[in-house]
Design an enzyme around this catalytic site. Structure first.
Site, PDB file in Angstrom:
ATOM      1  N   SER A  77      20.912  16.999  21.314  1.00 31.04           N
ATOM      2  CA  SER A  77      22.227  18.326  20.882  1.00 31.04           C
ATOM      3  C   SER A  77      21.958  18.315  18.783  1.00 31.04           C
ATOM      4  CB  SER A  77      23.618  17.695  21.266  1.00 31.04           C
ATOM      5  OG  SER A  77      24.134  18.876  20.944  1.00 31.04           O
ATOM      6  N   ASN A 120      21.734  13.283  18.057  1.00 26.98           N
ATOM      7  CA  ASN A 120      22.263  14.373  17.828  1.00 26.98           C
ATOM      8  C   ASN A 120      21.606  14.459  16.116  1.00 26.98           C
ATOM      9  OD1 ASN A 120      25.004  15.692  16.349  1.00 26.98           O
ATOM     10  ND2 ASN A 120      23.896  14.661  15.013  1.00 26.98           N
ATOM     11  N   GLU A 121      21.448  16.272  16.922  1.00 26.18           N
ATOM     12  CA  GLU A 121      19.881  16.594  15.784  1.00 26.18           C
ATOM     13  C   GLU A 121      19.175  16.629  15.303  1.00 26.18           C
ATOM     14  OE1 GLU A 121      24.174  19.010  13.388  1.00 26.18           O
ATOM     15  OE2 GLU A 121      22.703  17.507  12.860  1.00 26.18           O
ATOM     16  N   ASN A 122      18.418  15.378  15.808  1.00 24.96           N
ATOM     17  CA  ASN A 122      17.220  14.619  15.492  1.00 24.96           C
ATOM     18  C   ASN A 122      15.886  15.689  15.872  1.00 24.96           C
ATOM     19  OD1 ASN A 122      18.381  12.785  14.794  1.00 24.96           O
ATOM     20  ND2 ASN A 122      17.315  11.394  16.872  1.00 24.96           N
ATOM     21  N   HIS A 180      24.790  24.022  17.445  1.00 25.57           N
ATOM     22  CA  HIS A 180      25.502  23.772  16.042  1.00 25.57           C
ATOM     23  C   HIS A 180      25.711  25.016  15.322  1.00 25.57           C
ATOM     24  CE1 HIS A 180      24.897  19.463  16.919  1.00 25.57           C
ATOM     25  NE2 HIS A 180      25.219  19.818  18.510  1.00 25.57           N
TER      26      HIS A 180
END
Length: 850
Positions: free
Chosen positions: A480, A435-437, A496
Site C-alpha cells: 500500500s 506500507n509504501e516499500n 496514498h
C-alpha cells in the site's frame, strides 16, 4: 491453565552480566529488584519505581535512551501443576519484546527474537512438579544486537538497522511519534497442560453464500504425539442462538474438515449495512468416545472479495470491496499503535477508539504496517461493531533483507502464526504485504533501476504463499500503495495522496523523478478534487489536539507557538509544512491558541473536502481511508482523535462527511454543483433549502428549494449553479448553505466562494443552554447542549475539562434563528460554566480587519 500475568520482578544489567551474576538461578536474591507488570513494559515499571521521569513530560524521552542499551531480566515464581498420562507443560507468551532467552529453574528452555508473534516453550523437563519453580527471562539489548548487522545495502526512514528486527518499527521513531525502544513481556503469559492429542489450529470459512444458504467449512490441524488404535475425529457445531448445525469428520493426515450448510443465514455486515451478527462455534477433538481437546469461537458468516473491473478504455481498473455479494464503499482511517508503550495500554482503550470510528460512520480501519498485529481487543471490537480491517503485514518504509534465509524463514513463521490467529475474524478483509516499500523504493532508484528491491521476495512469494495456503478466501495485495504505472497510480490499485500536505506532484510514472511543489498552493487540500484514484488508503493533514492535551505535559518549558516545548511535540521532519498549509487556507496564527484553532480548522475542512470528493466518485473510487485515526503519545500529528481520546474538530467533520446520506458541494469552473451520495441499499430522496447568505446579515439574500434523489449505493448531482445564477456579488462576504427541510435528513453544510482567509466573518454572540438528561450509558453523564447565534457563526465548537467526552456533533455552523441541539456524553460530570464555546468568527473578523 496457569495464568502468569501479574507482578513479576525486574532488574537491569550491563549486557551479558545477568547470566554471569546468576539472574537465572532460583537461589538468587531479588530483594532489590523492582516490580513490573505482565503484560507491560520496562519503561512504565521504571516510571512507577521512580527511576525514570514520565517520558511524555517535557523532553524526558531524550533521557530514556539508556534503557535501550541495557540487558533486562524478568523473574517470577510459580507452583507447577503435576502432569499425567503423557501430558506436557508449555509456557506460552503472546508477546516477548524482543531478543529473549527463557530459563526455568536455571535451565535454558528456549529463545525468541520476534516481538510481533507468540512464542511457546516446552518446559516439562525443567519443572519441579507440585513445587516452587523460577521462571526467568533475559531480554538482550535490541539496538546493540541489530547495529552489529551490515546495513549498507538498505534504505530506511528514520533508522536503518530496524530492518533486521521483527519488532514494531515505530519504536525507533516516526513522523508522528517519538523513539521509544520498548522491552519486556508486552502481552499475556500462561502455562498450559497439553495431552497427547490436541487441536493445533482451526479455521471457520464461509465458502459461499448462494440459494442453499451459507456453505461453511470448519477444519482443524491436529497434533497427535501418541497415535491410538481408535482414530481421531472432529465434531463441530455452529449455532445462531435458535438453530444449531452439526457435523463430524475423521482426522486424516493430521487434518479434518466438516462442511455445514446454513439455510437463510444471519450474515455479518459492516457498519451501516446491517447487523454484524456472529455465530457460536464449538470444535471437539474426539478419541475413543472422549473429548481430547476443544476450541470455542465466535464467527461471522460473510464473503469478501476485491473487485478490480477493467476500465472501458483499458488503461486501468477499479478497486472495490464486495461484502456478501454487495459493493461497499469503504470509509475509514489508518490505525497506528494506541500507545508508544503498547504493552501497557488497557484493552478498553481499543474498544473506545473503535467505537469512535463506528460512531463516525466508518466501516474500515487499516492496521498500518509499521506497528503491530493488534491486540485481540481491537479485532473483537471490530468484529462486534462491523468494522472491516485492512491488515498490513509489519513492513514499512524500508527495504528488508530478503536474501537472508534465516530472516525469510522467520518472516514465513510470523506470517503463518498471524494468519492462523486472525483468519477466523469476520472483520479482516484483506492482507497487505507492506506500507509504501515498493513505491518509495522506485522513487529512490529512479536513476539506477537495476538496484533490486530488497523485500520483494517477501511481498511477491512468501506472504502471498502463506495467505493462499492458510486463508484462501481473503484477498492479498502486495503493498500500500500498489498498482499501475507508478505504484501510487491514479488508474489502478490503491493510492496514498501526499500531494496535499507534503506537496508531491502527481501524476508520476515509472522512471520519472519524484517532484515536489512546496508552495502553499502546492500543498493545498483543493488538490483532492484532482485525484482520480481508485482507492485512497492514505490522505491527511496535521492538526493540534486540544491544548489541554499538550499543556499537561509541559512542566519546565514555555508552551508558546513555535517555542522549543511546542516544536518538540511535532515529529514531522519538515516543521514548515504546517505554515504552508495554513497559509493556503486560513493565514498564519499569531499565538498558540490561534494555531490550535487554525490547524484544526484546516484539517477539518480538508478532510471533509477530500472525503466528499472520493465519495462522489463511488465506485470509480472504492474507498477513502484518512491518515490517521489515533495517536500513540500526546503530540501534534495527523490524527483526528488525540492521545487522551479527545476528538479534534476534524473528527466531527469526518463524521458528517461519512454520513450514510450526504449532501455535498463540488467546485465547478464557474460555480458549484450539489450532490446527493447514498451508501444505503434503498433509494433516497431529500429536499433542501439552498440559501445565499451575506455572512454579516441575519437575513438570507436568496433561497432556492431543491429536490434530490439517488439510487441505492450511488452518488449523483442534482443541481448546478454559477455564481451569476446564485446572484453572488461579493464572494468574500457571501456563502451558500444547504439546510434539510424534508426527506432524508442531513446536517447543514456550507460552501464559501473564497478561501476562509479572504472571508469576512462578523462577530457573533453564541449562547449555550446546558442541561443534564438521562444517560443510556451506565456510569456516564449525558447532557443536552443548545447553541444559538445572532449572526452566521462558523466553526462553533464545545471544549470540555474532561477527557473522552463525545458529542453527537461539534464544530459546525449555527445560523441565526436556527438553534443547534447537541448530545454530549461524558465519563465525569460537567457544569455549564466549565464548557468553553469556541468559534472562528471573532478571530477571523479581527485578522481580516487588522
Amino acid at each position: 491453565m496457569l495464568n502468569l500475568n501479574g507482578t513479576w520482578k525486574l532488574k537491569d544489567f550491563d549486557p551479558g552480566q545477568g547470566l554471569a551474576q546468576g539472574a537465572q538461578r532460583p537461589e538468587t536474591d531479588t530483594a532489590t529488584w523492582i516490580d513490573v507488570a505482565v503484560p507491560g513494559d520496562v519503561h512504565r515499571a521504571l516510571v512507577a519505581s521512580g527511576r525514570l521521569a514520565e517520558p511524555f513530560d517535557d523532553q524526558n524521552i531524550e533521557a530514556c535512551e539508556w534503557v535501550e542499551r541495557r540487558e533486562w531480566w524478568y523473574r517470577t515464581v510459580f507452583t507447577s501443576p503435576v502432569t499425567a498420562g503423557g501430558e506436557r507443560i508449555v509456557a506460552e507468551f503472546d508477546g516477548l519484546d524482543t531478543f529473549a532467552t527463557v530459563y526455568v529453574n536455571g535451565q535454558e528452555v528456549g529463545r525468541s527474537a520476534n516481538m510481533l508473534v507468540e512464542s511457546e516453550f516446552d518446559v516439562t523437563d525443567a519443572l519441579h512438579p507440585g513445587a516452587a519453580n523460577t521462571l526467568a527471562i533475559c531480554f538482550s539489548p535490541t539496538v546493540a544486537t541489530i547495529e552489529q548487522r551490515d546495513n549498507s545495502r538498505f534504505w530506511s526512514a528514520f533508522y536503518t538497522p530496524r530492518v533486521w528486527v521483527r519488532k514494531a518499527q515505530m519504536n525507533f521513531g516516526w513522523d508522528w511519534g517519538p523513539r521509544l525502544v520498548t522491552v519486556g513481556i508486552w502481552r499475556g503469559a500462561r502455562l498450559t497442560r497439553r495431552g497427547p492429542a490436541r487441536i493445533e489450529s482451526h479455521y471457520v470459512r464461509t465458502h459461499a453464500i448462494d440459494e442453499e444458504g451459507a456453505v461453511v467449512l470448519v477444519g482443524a490441524r491436529v497434533e497427535d504425539r501418541e497415535p491410538a488404535a481408535e482414530p481421531l475425529g472432529l465434531s463441530v457445531s455452529l449455532s445462531d442462538g435458535d438453530r444449531t448445525f452439526s457435523g463430524y469428520a475423521e482426522v486424516s493426515g493430521n487434518r479434518a474438515e466438516v462442511r455445514l450448510v446454513v439455510p437463510q443465514p444471519r450474515l455479518w455486515w459492516s457498519n451501516g449495512l446491517g447487523e454484524p451478527f456472529r455465530h457460536d462455534v464449538r470444535i471437539d477433538l474426539v478419541q475413543e468416545g472422549a473429548v481430547a481437546d476443544s476450541r470455542a469461537d465466535k464467527v461471522g458468516l460473510r464473503t469478501i472479495r476485491l473487485l478490480q473491473e477493467p476500465d472501458g478504455d483499458g488503461l486501468g481498473s477499479g478497486f472495490t470491496f464486495v461484502l456478501n455479494g454487495r459493493k461497499v464503499f469503504c470509509k475509514g482511517a489508518d490505525w497506528i499503535p494506541v500507545d508508544s508503550f503498547i504493552g501497557s495500554a488497557p484493552p478498553e482503550r481499543y474498544r473506545a477508539l473503535v467505537r469512535l470510528a463506528r460512531d463516525a460512520h466508518m466501516n474500515m480501519l487499516r492496521v498500518w504496517g509499521g506497528g503491530v498485529y493488534e491486540h485481540d481487543a481491537f479485532y473483537e471490537a471490530c468484529d462486534d461493531m462491523g468494522i472491516l480491517v485492512w491488515q498490513d503485514f509489519m513492513f514499512s518504509c524500508a527495504s528488508y533483507p530478503d536474501f537472508d534465509e534465516a530472516f525469510v524463514a522467520e518472516v514465513a513463521r510470523e506470517a503463518e502464526l498471524v494468519v492462523k490467529r486472525l483468519r477466523n475474524r469476520a472483520c479482516v478483509a484483506l492482507w497487505c504485504g507492506n506500507n509504501e516499500n515498493q513505491w518509495i523504493d522506485d522513487m529512490c532508484h529512479t536513476h539506477d533501476p537495476q538496484v533490486p528491491l530488497f523485500g520483494q521476495r517477501l511481498y511477491d512469494e512468501v506472504l502471498p504463499g502463506v495467505v493462499a495456503r492458510l486463508d484462501p478466501t481473503r484477498p492479498y495485495w502486495p503493498g500500500s500503495p500498489y498498482g499501475g504505472n507508478d505504484h501510487n497510480s491514479e488508474r489502478e490499485g490503491d493510492r496514498h495522496n501526499w500531494q496535499v500536505w507534503a506537496g508531491q506532484v502527481y501524476p508520476r510514472r515509472f522512471g520519472e523523478p519524484a517532484e515536489g511543489n512546496n508552495t502553499p498552493e502546492g500543498v493545498s487540500f483543493r488538490h483532492y478534487a484532482e485525484d482520480e484514484c481508485r482507492f485512497c488508503s492514505e490522505f491527511g493533514i496535521h492538526a493540534s489536539p486540544m491544548l489541554r492535551t499538550l499543556q499537561r505535559h509541559v512542566k519546565d518549558g514555555v508552551l508558546e507557538y513555535d517555542s522549543p516545548a511546542f516544536l518538540y511535540r511535532i515529529k514531522d521532519p519538515d516543521g514548515t509544512r504546517k505554515v504552508r498549509m495554513m497559509e493556503a487556507h486560513i493565514g498564519q496564527p499569531r499565538d498558540l491558541d490561534e494555531y490550535a484553532t487554525y490547524s484544526m480548522l484546516v484539517q477539518a475542512e480538508g478532510l471533509k473536502f477530500g472525503i466528499e470528493h472520493y465519495r462522489r466518485r463511488m465506485f470509480l473510487c472504492g474507498g477513502a481511508l484518512l491518515w490517521q485515526l489515533n495517536d500513540c503519545w500526546p503530540g501534534i500529528s495527523w490524527s483526528v482523535i488525540d492521545y487522551y481520546l479527545n476528538p479534534k474538530a476534524g473528527y466531527y467533520y469526518v463524521k458528517r462527511a461519512c454520513a450514510p446520506v450526504l449532501v455535498s458541494f463540488q467546485p465547478e469552473s464557474d460555480g458549484v454543483s450539489v450532490w446527493l451520495t447514498n451508501d444505503t441499499w434503498k433509494p433516497v430522496e431529500t429536499r433542501i433549502r439552498l440559501t445565499v447568505r451575506r455572512v454579516g446579515d441575519a437575513t438570507p439574500v436568496r433561497q432556492i428549494i431543491l429536490d434530490g434523489a439517488a439510487g441505492a449505493n450511488s452518488s449523483r448531482p442534482f443541481g448546478r449553479f454559477s455564481a451569476a445564477d446564485l446572484g453572488v456579488t461579493s464572494p468574500a462576504t457571501e456563502c451558500l448553505a444547504a439546510e434539510h427541510i424534508g426527506g432524508e435528513p442531513f446536517e447543514t453544510t456550507v460552501w464559501f466562494f473564497e478561501e476562509l482567509k479572504s472571508v469576512t466573518l462578523p462577530a457573533a454572540r453564541v449562547s449555550l443552554e446546558w442541561s443534564e438528561v438521562t444517560s443510556e450509558l451506565p456510569g456516564y453523564h449525558t447532557y443536552s447542549a443548545v447553541l444559538r447565534s445572532d449572526q452566521f457563526a462558523y466553526f462553533v465548537g464545545l471544549e470540555f475539562p474532561v477527557d473522552g467526552v463525545e458529542c453527537s456533533s461539534n464544530y459546525g455552523v449555527v445560523l441565526p434563528g436556527a438553534p443547534v441541539t447537541l448530545r454530549v456524553t461524558s465519563p465525569a460530570p460537567i457544569a455549564s460554566d466549565e464548557v468553553t464555546v469556541r468559534q472562528l468568527n471573532p478571530r477571523l473578523a479581527e485578522a481580516t480587519a487588522g
